[in-house]
Design an enzyme around this catalytic site. Structure first.
Site, PDB file in Angstrom:
ATOM      1  N   GLU A  72       1.141  -1.298  -0.219  1.00 50.18           N
ATOM      2  CA  GLU A  72       0.207  -0.134  -0.105  1.00 50.18           C
ATOM      3  C   GLU A  72       1.421   1.149  -0.327  1.00 50.18           C
ATOM      4  O   GLU A  72       0.908   2.617  -0.488  1.00 50.18           O
ATOM      5  CB  GLU A  72      -1.004  -0.020   1.294  1.00 50.18           C
ATOM      6  CG  GLU A  72      -2.055  -1.077   0.804  1.00 50.18           C
ATOM      7  CD  GLU A  72      -1.662  -2.263   1.411  1.00 50.18           C
ATOM      8  OE1 GLU A  72      -0.438  -2.462   1.562  1.00 50.18           O
ATOM      9  OE2 GLU A  72      -2.614  -3.117   1.791  1.00 50.18           O
ATOM     10  N   PHE A  79     -11.119  -7.882  13.720  1.00 54.16           N
ATOM     11  CA  PHE A  79     -10.272  -8.773  12.583  1.00 54.16           C
ATOM     12  C   PHE A  79      -9.943  -7.255  11.885  1.00 54.16           C
ATOM     13  O   PHE A  79     -10.960  -6.491  11.179  1.00 54.16           O
ATOM     14  CB  PHE A  79     -11.067  -9.845  12.296  1.00 54.16           C
ATOM     15  CG  PHE A  79      -9.936 -10.210  11.246  1.00 54.16           C
ATOM     16  CD1 PHE A  79      -7.788 -10.856  11.414  1.00 54.16           C
ATOM     17  CD2 PHE A  79      -9.715 -10.414   9.402  1.00 54.16           C
ATOM     18  CE1 PHE A  79      -7.227 -11.026  10.076  1.00 54.16           C
ATOM     19  CE2 PHE A  79      -8.841  -9.793   8.723  1.00 54.16           C
ATOM     20  CZ  PHE A  79      -7.851 -10.910   9.337  1.00 54.16           C
ATOM     21  N   GLN A  80      -8.243  -6.929  11.920  1.00 54.91           N
ATOM     22  CA  GLN A  80      -8.625  -5.528  10.826  1.00 54.91           C
ATOM     23  C   GLN A  80      -8.784  -4.705  11.181  1.00 54.91           C
ATOM     24  O   GLN A  80      -9.081  -3.482  10.389  1.00 54.91           O
ATOM     25  CB  GLN A  80      -8.050  -6.356   9.663  1.00 54.91           C
ATOM     26  CG  GLN A  80      -7.488  -7.489   8.798  1.00 54.91           C
ATOM     27  CD  GLN A  80      -7.289  -7.291   7.453  1.00 54.91           C
ATOM     28  OE1 GLN A  80      -8.359  -7.376   7.102  1.00 54.91           O
ATOM     29  NE2 GLN A  80      -6.253  -8.088   7.213  1.00 54.91           N
ATOM     30  N   LYS A 125     -17.893  -1.609   6.465  1.00 58.44           N
ATOM     31  CA  LYS A 125     -18.266  -2.891   5.666  1.00 58.44           C
ATOM     32  C   LYS A 125     -19.675  -1.851   5.328  1.00 58.44           C
ATOM     33  O   LYS A 125     -20.343  -2.694   4.081  1.00 58.44           O
ATOM     34  CB  LYS A 125     -17.492  -4.020   5.996  1.00 58.44           C
ATOM     35  CG  LYS A 125     -17.954  -4.642   4.615  1.00 58.44           C
ATOM     36  CD  LYS A 125     -16.789  -5.841   4.952  1.00 58.44           C
ATOM     37  CE  LYS A 125     -16.553  -7.522   3.802  1.00 58.44           C
ATOM     38  NZ  LYS A 125     -16.527  -8.159   4.291  1.00 58.44           N
ATOM     39  N   MET A 141      24.399   8.758   1.700  1.00 61.87           N
ATOM     40  CA  MET A 141      24.200  10.271   2.570  1.00 61.87           C
ATOM     41  C   MET A 141      24.459  10.419   3.940  1.00 61.87           C
ATOM     42  O   MET A 141      24.686  11.193   4.842  1.00 61.87           O
ATOM     43  CB  MET A 141      22.450  10.792   2.190  1.00 61.87           C
ATOM     44  CG  MET A 141      22.690  12.132   2.503  1.00 61.87           C
ATOM     45  SD  MET A 141      23.705  13.097   1.890  1.00 61.87           S
ATOM     46  CE  MET A 141      22.346  13.865   0.708  1.00 61.87           C
TER      47      MET A 141
HETATM   48  C1  LIG Z   1      12.141   5.618   4.949  1.00 57.66           C
HETATM   49  C2  LIG Z   1      13.332   6.692   5.213  1.00 57.66           C
HETATM   50  N1  LIG Z   1      14.692   5.599   6.283  1.00 57.66           N
HETATM   51  C3  LIG Z   1      15.699   6.126   6.572  1.00 57.66           C
HETATM   52  C4  LIG Z   1      16.383   7.387   5.982  1.00 57.66           C
HETATM   53  C5  LIG Z   1      17.907   8.040   6.291  1.00 57.66           C
HETATM   54  N2  LIG Z   1      18.283   8.527   4.583  1.00 57.66           N
HETATM   55  C6  LIG Z   1      18.088   9.057   4.154  1.00 57.66           C
HETATM   56  S1  LIG Z   1      19.044   8.986   2.743  1.00 57.66           S
HETATM   57  C7  LIG Z   1      19.659   7.430   3.363  1.00 57.66           C
HETATM   58  C8  LIG Z   1      20.651   6.742   2.559  1.00 57.66           C
HETATM   59  C9  LIG Z   1      19.903   5.902   1.207  1.00 57.66           C
HETATM   60  O1  LIG Z   1      20.758   5.538   0.620  1.00 57.66           O
HETATM   61  P1  LIG Z   1      20.516   5.076  -1.298  1.00 57.66           P
HETATM   62  O2  LIG Z   1      19.254   5.050  -1.409  1.00 57.66           O
HETATM   63  O3  LIG Z   1      21.805   3.777  -1.232  1.00 57.66           O
HETATM   64  O4  LIG Z   1      20.961   6.355  -1.783  1.00 57.66           O
HETATM   65  P2  LIG Z   1      22.440   6.996  -1.527  1.00 57.66           P
HETATM   66  O5  LIG Z   1      22.659   7.911  -0.307  1.00 57.66           O
HETATM   67  O6  LIG Z   1      23.554   6.194  -1.750  1.00 57.66           O
HETATM   68  O7  LIG Z   1      22.670   7.678  -2.734  1.00 57.66           O
HETATM   69  C10 LIG Z   1      19.154   7.580   4.293  1.00 57.66           C
HETATM   70  C11 LIG Z   1      19.307   5.901   5.068  1.00 57.66           C
HETATM   71  C12 LIG Z   1      15.354   7.942   4.797  1.00 57.66           C
HETATM   72  N3  LIG Z   1      15.142   9.399   4.610  1.00 57.66           N
HETATM   73  N4  LIG Z   1      14.082   7.227   4.641  1.00 57.66           N
END
Ligand SMILES: Cc1ncc(C[n+]2csc(CCOP(=O)(O)OP(=O)(O)O)c2C)c(N)n1
Lengths: 586, 177
Positions: free
Chosen positions: A74, A136-137, A186, A501
């Site tokens: 979803e 349920f749900q 529902k 990042m």
């Molecule tokens: C759902 C979620 N969890 C954690 C983060 C924290 N976060 C931001 S950028 C990132 C790394 C992303 O890694 P990747 O997809 O390999 O991209 P890159 O930065 O290497 O280009 C994370 C863990 C986030 N933004 N969203």
């Protein structure tokens, strides 16, 4: 437009014969689908389940009017609806079951509210008599989504459905757009309406009255500041695109000759070629735009909200400047930055009213100041990124080559991380409405589902998604949706084997303690092939050109994995809490 | 800390309380008191919310955020001087045989409080007034054993001659007779 029973019957597939004396009484589920059709909805992104089965049964009858796209999770439905909405300007629609179906939407709803994306989520709920029994749900999805919806409502009777759906679309799509959630029990889906179905679009509500046209005196005050300014500076944001005000923005910056910079979500509203366009604002924005934010004398902020990723330390942000804030949401005025001249209204109307009041001007010398910084940035960052002497491929060269090959005219999506910032920096946007990314929430896993949503919303445009190896694995299962629908989206994984990042921050601010950021990745191409999607890996610069050609030449969905440099950083950078003028180049 | 009274006019729908309190709790603003009831117009509720805050600016921002809730028709933030306001308190006072008798005359004349229920071993006294007046009475009555004490939220109306209709969107309001 008003729909009476006869008109909707003509739109809808034939139902049980209508007798002359008695009006045809339909159940809540049919009323829901007919309401969506009356609202002009052509596509729904959804996932079935027990509490929404009557609606799914009804949809079966209307497949010629409404296309239902079965996602794999979803969250994917929500992001697909967002991608669809962002590219088409129409409201995206999700349809899911109660409980886990609804909670899986939550991330997407939170994403949509912060990025002002119009979306209507229709959620099944247990029968009215079971409400509050931990059935349920059963989940209190109304309670859960109060802080992340523009409006939500629980429907418990079939008779309510047309009016509530009309209200939902009006609220989601007007003013500052946002997500609306309608929870339908529902029994309401199953029971017959007590009267003949009719649908009337909602055009006004007593308690919700967005201001479209700004007040004349506010516009005049803004015009006066603009006309007196020596170093005025336009900041434009997502609000420009939402209002469809790109043309007016151009007329404005051309007449006044003001330099204009974009927020992350404002990118593509003005072509990068335009002489007044000076770049991108904020944390990983351009050097000149950030430094000169603290040297301009008037800021003309249009449809943007001074997000902390834009402002850095607010106590040292544009203190010398008078602030004009053009914004449809009055709650944004003075929220972060005090406005000297607030203009509450739709960006398009505001600019239309402002245009005749502003003087033609020439700010060539002021605009030239940005060039000085561009030269430094180009030499220190851009050129080494685009023409690297290192062995490994850099993200920037992939993005720029694709940009050149698509003439800057593709619909480009970016997931969240370094590759997102690189896409924003290096894709040369030429056409409005071309950049879709999760700005406010920064939701990893956004781009893949948003990309097929965008392809549905703009079937004639090339849709390319840049995705990190980490992000890709958050919604990887949506490859199944893409394959099943045969949607020709182009996916480019920029694989650095890291949560890049986060690794960058650990390198810069945590003494290189790389705590849980290295990924053991699967073979993405094999996975894609398992879903029936073609793809290949590009590991060397010599093959990049050809790889991108192959990706673009495909008329099917295609996955290109590019192995990029592992430890690369995105610069410039305004570290959190720093002042925009102290932007770092390394 | 300044006391602010925020009056919110909303459609009277299920869940609206949650929608409004979420706006406050998200910003870590504590609700000192809250009173809600339907107004003289059918289907329109009035919330009276009392908060303490250091910054008027923050309260103004809060008012705008509350106004964003779709069911909200109007929001006003007031300082104490802008409004006529009161609370109601009930005191259950122990009066066993042999205890010091309570001085009804002082209670009535000085404190404008009334006994609303007599029992053999206790009485219930009702006092309306501002928070200060109620606590003055509290101090007075304390030497008698207070078995229970309860205070309502504040109710308030603005002192300005403008009526609510001047602020609410135009509509055919249905009034209670
Ligand atoms: C759902 C979620 N969890 C954690 C983060 C924290 N976060 C931001 S950028 C990132 C790394 C992303 O890694 P990747 O997809 O390999 O991209 P890159 O930065 O290497 O280009 C994370 C863990 C986030 N933004 N969203």
């Amino acid at each position: 437009m008003e729909f009476n029973e006869n008109q909707t019957a003509a739109i809808a597939a034939p139902k049980p014969a209508v007798s002359v004396e008695k009006p045809e009484l339909i159940n809540g589920s049919h009323a829901l689908i007919r309401s969506l059709i009356a609202e002009g909805i052509e596509t729904i992104f959804g996932y079935p389940g027990g509490a929404i089965m009557p609606v799914y049964d009804a949809i079966y009858d209307y497949q010629t009017e409404i296309e239902h796209i079965l996602v794999r999770h979803e969250q994917g439905a929500a992001h697909a609806a967002e991608g669809y909405a962002r590219v088409s300007g129409k409201t995206g629609v999700c349809l899911v079951t109660s409980g886990p179906g609804a909670t899986n939407l939550v991330t997407g709803i939170a994403d949509a509210i912060i990025d002002s994306t119009p979306m209507v989520c229709i959620v099944g709920q247990v029968a009215s008599h079971l409400l509050g029994t931990d059935a349920f749900q059963e989940t209190d999805v109304i309670g859960i989504t109060v802080p992340i919806t523009k409006w939500n409502y629980q429907v418990t009777r079939a008779d309510e459905i047309p009016e509530i759906i009309a209200k939902a679309f009006y609220i989601a799509g007007s003013g500052r757009p946002g997500p609306v959630l309608i929870d339908i029990t529902k029994n309401a889906q199953q029971e017959l309406m007590s009267k003949a179905f009719s649908y009337k679009k909602c055009e006004t509500l007593i308690s919700y009255r967005p201001r479209i046209a700004p007040k004349q005196d506010q516009v005049e005050a803004a015009a006066k500041l603009i006309n007196e300014a020596k170093r005025p500076f336009v900041f434009f944001g997502h609000g420009v695109q939402i209002a469809g005000a790109e043309k007016e923005l151009l007329q404005f910056i051309e007449k006044t000759d003001v330099p204009a910079a974009s927020t992350l979500l404002g990118l593509s509203c003005v072509s990068v070629d335009h002489p007044n366009y000076v770049g991108w604002l904020g944390m990983h924005g351009n050097y000149g735009t950030n430094v000169l934010t603290n040297q301009c004398d008037v800021v003309i902020a249009i449809g943007m909200r001074f997000d902390d990723r834009v402002t850095g330390d607010v106590s040292r942000y544009a203190k010398q400047a008078k602030i004009i804030h053009i914004e449809i949401d009055p709650a944004e005025i003075d929220k972060i930055i005090k406005a000297d001249a607030p203009v509450v209204g739709d960006a398009k109307r505001a600019l239309e009213m402002l245009l005749p009041l502003v003087k033609e001007n020439n700010h060539e010398a002021w605009r030239a100041e940005f060039k000085k910084y561009d030269v430094i940035e180009d030499e220190k960052i851009t050129q080494p990124e685009l023409a690297p002497t290192t062995e490994k491929i850099k993200m920037a060269e992939v993005i720029r080559q694709l940009s050149d090959k698509t003439k800057g005219e593709a619909v480009v999506l970016a997931d969240v991380g370094q590759h997102q910032m690189m896409t924003a920096r290096y894709y040369q946007f030429k056409k409005p409405g071309s950049f879709i990314t999760s700005g406010g929430l920064g939701t990893m896993g956004y781009a893949l589902p948003a990309a097929f949503g965008a392809k549905v919303g703009a079937p004639d445009r090339e849709v390319v998604a840049f995705i990190g190896d980490g992000c890709f694995q958050m919604t990887i299962q949506e490859l199944g949706t893409i394959a099943q629908k045969g949607l020709p989206v182009k996916i480019i994984i920029l694989n650095n084997n890291f949560l890049g990042m986060v690794r960058q921050w650990q390198q810069l601010f945590h003494q290189k303690r790389y705590s849980f950021v290295e990924l053991q990745n699967p073979d993405f191409i094999t996975i894609a092939k398992g879903f029936g999607i073609d793809g290949h890996t590009c590991a060397s610069r010599d093959n990049l050109n050809e790889s991108l050609d192959k990706l673009l030449a495909s008329d099917k969905p295609y996955l290109l994995e590019v192995l990029v440099e592992k430890e690369e950083n995105v610069f410039p950078m305004v570290p959190t809490g720093a002042c925009v003028a102290d932007i770092r180049l390394a | 800390m300044t006391t602010y009274t925020i009056c919110v006019f909303t459609e009277n729908t299920i869940g609206i309380l949650n929608k409004i309190t979420t706006v406050l709790t998200r910003r870590r603003i504590n609700i000192e008191s809250l009173t809600v009831s339907e107004t003289e117009r059918k289907g329109i509720s009035r919330f009276t919310i009392v908060i303490h805050h250091e910054s008027r600016e923050a309260v103004e921002k809060l008012v705008r955020q509350i106004r964003k809730v779709v069911e909200v028709l109007a929001v006003f933030g007031y300082l104490n001087d802008d409004i006529a306001y009161n609370e109601i308190a009930l005191f259950k006072i122990s009066t066993p045989i042999g205890a010091k008798p309570i001085d009804i005359e002082t209670i009535n004349k000085v404190y404008k409080a009334w006994v609303v229920y007599w029992h053999l071993t206790y009485v219930i006294i009702q006092k309306t007034g501002t928070e200060e007046e109620i606590f003055e009475f509290f101090d007075y009555i304390k030497p008698h054993e207070i078995l229970e004490f309860v205070r309502s939220g504040r109710v308030a109306v603005s002192k300005s001659p403008q009526t609510l209709v001047d602020y609410l969107p135009e509509a055919e309001w249905e009034y209670y007779q």
